[in-house]
Design an enzyme around this catalytic site. Structure first.
Site, PDB file in Angstrom:
ATOM      1  N   THR A  25       0.836  -1.201   0.000  1.00 32.64           N
ATOM      2  CA  THR A  25       0.000   0.000   0.000  1.00 32.64           C
ATOM      3  C   THR A  25       0.871   1.251   0.000  1.00 32.64           C
ATOM      4  O   THR A  25       0.659   2.176  -0.806  1.00 32.64           O
ATOM      5  CB  THR A  25      -0.939   0.003   1.220  1.00 32.64           C
ATOM      6  OG1 THR A  25      -1.884  -1.054   1.079  1.00 32.64           O
ATOM      7  CG2 THR A  25      -1.693   1.324   1.323  1.00 32.64           C
TER       8      THR A  25
ATOM      9  N   ASN B 231      -6.126  -9.787  -7.015  1.00 29.28           N
ATOM     10  CA  ASN B 231      -6.199 -10.336  -5.666  1.00 29.28           C
ATOM     11  C   ASN B 231      -7.454 -11.154  -5.410  1.00 29.28           C
ATOM     12  O   ASN B 231      -7.481 -11.987  -4.502  1.00 29.28           O
ATOM     13  CB  ASN B 231      -6.101  -9.210  -4.629  1.00 29.28           C
ATOM     14  CG  ASN B 231      -7.050  -8.067  -4.917  1.00 29.28           C
ATOM     15  OD1 ASN B 231      -6.995  -7.464  -5.987  1.00 29.28           O
ATOM     16  ND2 ASN B 231      -7.913  -7.741  -3.969  1.00 29.28           N
TER      17      ASN B 231
ATOM     18  N   GLN C 186       0.377  -9.911  -5.415  1.00 30.79           N
ATOM     19  CA  GLN C 186      -0.075 -11.302  -5.420  1.00 30.79           C
ATOM     20  C   GLN C 186       0.832 -12.215  -6.245  1.00 30.79           C
ATOM     21  O   GLN C 186       0.753 -13.432  -6.115  1.00 30.79           O
ATOM     22  CB  GLN C 186      -1.509 -11.388  -5.956  1.00 30.79           C
ATOM     23  CG  GLN C 186      -2.532 -10.616  -5.142  1.00 30.79           C
ATOM     24  CD  GLN C 186      -2.751 -11.191  -3.755  1.00 30.79           C
ATOM     25  OE1 GLN C 186      -2.334 -12.311  -3.448  1.00 30.79           O
ATOM     26  NE2 GLN C 186      -3.409 -10.439  -2.892  1.00 30.79           N
TER      27      GLN C 186
ATOM     28  N   SER D 244       4.405  -6.869  -1.185  1.00 36.81           N
ATOM     29  CA  SER D 244       4.184  -7.004   0.252  1.00 36.81           C
ATOM     30  C   SER D 244       4.687  -8.369   0.686  1.00 36.81           C
ATOM     31  O   SER D 244       4.296  -9.389   0.108  1.00 36.81           O
ATOM     32  CB  SER D 244       2.693  -6.887   0.590  1.00 36.81           C
ATOM     33  OG  SER D 244       2.417  -5.751   1.364  1.00 36.81           O
ATOM     34  N   GLY D 245       5.525  -8.404   1.711  1.00 40.86           N
ATOM     35  CA  GLY D 245       6.129  -9.656   2.123  1.00 40.86           C
ATOM     36  C   GLY D 245       5.161 -10.668   2.685  1.00 40.86           C
ATOM     37  O   GLY D 245       5.346 -11.881   2.508  1.00 40.86           O
ATOM     38  N   HIS D 246       4.095 -10.206   3.360  1.00 37.55           N
ATOM     39  CA  HIS D 246       3.214 -11.160   4.037  1.00 37.55           C
ATOM     40  C   HIS D 246       2.385 -11.989   3.072  1.00 37.55           C
ATOM     41  O   HIS D 246       1.743 -12.954   3.481  1.00 37.55           O
ATOM     42  CB  HIS D 246       2.303 -10.435   5.029  1.00 37.55           C
ATOM     43  CG  HIS D 246       1.218  -9.610   4.421  1.00 37.55           C
ATOM     44  ND1 HIS D 246      -0.098 -10.012   4.395  1.00 37.55           N
ATOM     45  CD2 HIS D 246       1.256  -8.394   3.821  1.00 37.55           C
ATOM     46  CE1 HIS D 246      -0.828  -9.080   3.813  1.00 37.55           C
ATOM     47  NE2 HIS D 246      -0.040  -8.088   3.458  1.00 37.55           N
TER      48      HIS D 246
ATOM     49  N   THR E 140      13.264   5.162  10.623  1.00 39.61           N
ATOM     50  CA  THR E 140      14.117   4.062  11.058  1.00 39.61           C
ATOM     51  C   THR E 140      13.669   2.751  10.423  1.00 39.61           C
ATOM     52  O   THR E 140      12.479   2.425  10.417  1.00 39.61           O
ATOM     53  CB  THR E 140      14.066   3.933  12.585  1.00 39.61           C
ATOM     54  OG1 THR E 140      14.516   5.155  13.168  1.00 39.61           O
ATOM     55  CG2 THR E 140      14.938   2.777  13.069  1.00 39.61           C
TER      56      THR E 140
ATOM     57  N   CYS F 126      -9.214  -6.697   2.196  1.00 39.76           N
ATOM     58  CA  CYS F 126      -9.075  -5.265   2.457  1.00 39.76           C
ATOM     59  C   CYS F 126     -10.409  -4.547   2.380  1.00 39.76           C
ATOM     60  O   CYS F 126     -10.537  -3.415   2.823  1.00 39.76           O
ATOM     61  CB  CYS F 126      -8.096  -4.641   1.468  1.00 39.76           C
ATOM     62  SG  CYS F 126      -6.423  -5.309   1.602  1.00 39.76           S
TER      63      CYS F 126
END
Length: 402
Positions: free
Chosen positions: A77, A149, A177, A197-199, A237, A323
């Site tokens: 996002t 998605n 995806q 997105s890693g997840h 950071t 989402c």
């Protein structure tokens, strides 16, 4: 027949988020034991920075790019918003598809002066005549997702890039995806930018990246200010444990990408064949072949998705995109493909992934078939169901060809 009390919960919602891979869990946990800020010059800081750069190299290897072309973010996002904001210039338009994730469509509507929306065919593939018409307006950016998605439908990014570059437009793809599920080679595919997105492929939640091709005309305009992190392109950071977990998940996914995709595709096809054979009124949405290996969007005619899901609590699946869960309106993706509101509200997305097993699929098949028959009996008590699953009677649902 097993129910939630006798069968374990089968997780079939990988398009929402994948279970964290063991390699990523271990790497993240080890990184959490370290204290260094990756921007600090002392030894713990240098160790953290080295771990970040190792992860950057692993993600780059999965994508087929160089590490210097990656900006770590909190997820796709943020990466989508960063790419669209950076490409937006006064008086120039943007092009998106009608089935983009809200992280693209809403960002485009907010940041761009004019947005051209490309329609899709009944099978979810792009209407290329719409794209060519939109490109005639000489847009600044074309943003087309790699894989949908909700349906898993794959877009022909090579053709999109070719046509868009010929029209002088930059090209971005939300590949959330696709990455970690099918091969991608950014050395060959000439995208200007790409989000991930890693997840979605087994990294921790809350970490992702934006690829920006070296030498592209896309000048990054940060979403926030206050530091020189990520070469000044994304201040703040760095999430060292999340980034390390992302790198570990990328390495694990790359190690067996082709074999994993083939295995998952076979399990998905087995699931669809069994369900659609037992319940002939069930319809699959999206192109039958040009889709992700683990995605199955099924419409259960006349049976609301929320009722079906409530009747099979042992199965973790989704009414549509997670989402937009809780929204009162039906799926924009399915409506754009030509489904009616009623059909869209009777659609469930099942999405498989790296940890899905044959036993999971056998359990899921039993629960889906049992749920369909019980929900049908509750909603249409004056109809009967034949051995083949076909409804008979005056008040049964309309049935479509599978």
């Amino acid at each position: 027949m097993g129910h939630a009390g006798t069968d374990p919960i089968v997780y079939l919602d990988y398009n929402a988020t994948a279970p964290i891979r063991p390699e990523a869990l271990h790497a993240t946990a080890e990184a959490l034991k370290s204290v260094g800020n990756a921007s600090s010059a002392h030894a713990p800081g240098r160790e953290a920075a080295a771990a970040v750069e190792q992860a950057r190299a692993r993600v780059a290897a999965l994508l087929g790019c160089t590490g210097s072309e990656l900006i770590f973010t909190s997820g796709a996002t943020e990466a989508n918003n960063l790419a669209i904001r950076s490409a937006t210039t006064p008086g120039r338009s943007l092009v998106i598809s009608a089935v983009e994730h809200p992280a693209v469509s809403e960002a485009a509507a907010t940041l761009a002066g004019t947005v051209h929306t490309i329609g899709v065919c009944h099978d979810g593939t792009l209407r290329l005549d719409d794209l060519e018409e939109a490109l005639a307006a000489r847009p600044a950016l074309v943003s087309i997702m790699a894989a949908n998605n909700e349906t898993g439908v794959l877009n022909d990014l090579e053709l999109v890039v070719k046509l868009s570059h010929e029209a002088g437009a930059l090209v971005h793809s939300d590949a959330t995806q696709l990455v970690g599920r099918l091969p991608i080679d950014l050395h060959r595919l000439d995208l200007d930018s790409l989000s991930l997105s890693g997840h979605k492929f087994g990294a921790p939640q809350g970490v992702g990246a934006l690829f920006v091709r070296r030498g592209t005309r896309l000048a990054i305009r940060p979403l926030a200010y206050g530091g020189g992190h990520e070469r000044g392109r994304r201040p703040g950071t760095l999430n060292v444990p999340g980034i390390v977990g992302l790198g570990a998940a990328a390495e694990a996914a790359a190690r067996c990408l082709d074999q994993e995709a083939s295995r998952i595709r076979l399990l998905r096809d087995r699931f669809e064949t069994a369900v659609m054979t037992a319940l002939p009124g069930t319809r699959r949405n999206g192109h039958p072949d040009r889709r992700l290996p683990g995605v199955s969007s099924l419409t259960f005619d006349g049976l609301p998705a929320d009722a079906m899901l409530a009747a099979m609590p042992a199965i973790a699946a989704s009414e549509g995109s997670a989402c937009s869960a809780g929204a009162m309106e039906p799926s924009r993706v399915l409506l754009a493909m030509g489904l009616s509101r009623d059909e869209a509200e009777c659609t469930i997305r099942f999405s498989l992934g790296y940890a899905t097993t044959a036993d999971d699929i056998d359990i899921a098949i039993r629960h889906v078939i049992d749920a369909e028959r019980r929900v049908h009996a509750a909603l249409y008590p004056n109809t009967t169901t034949t051995a083949s699953g076909t409804a008979q009677g005056q008040e049964g649902p309309r049935r479509h060809d599978a």
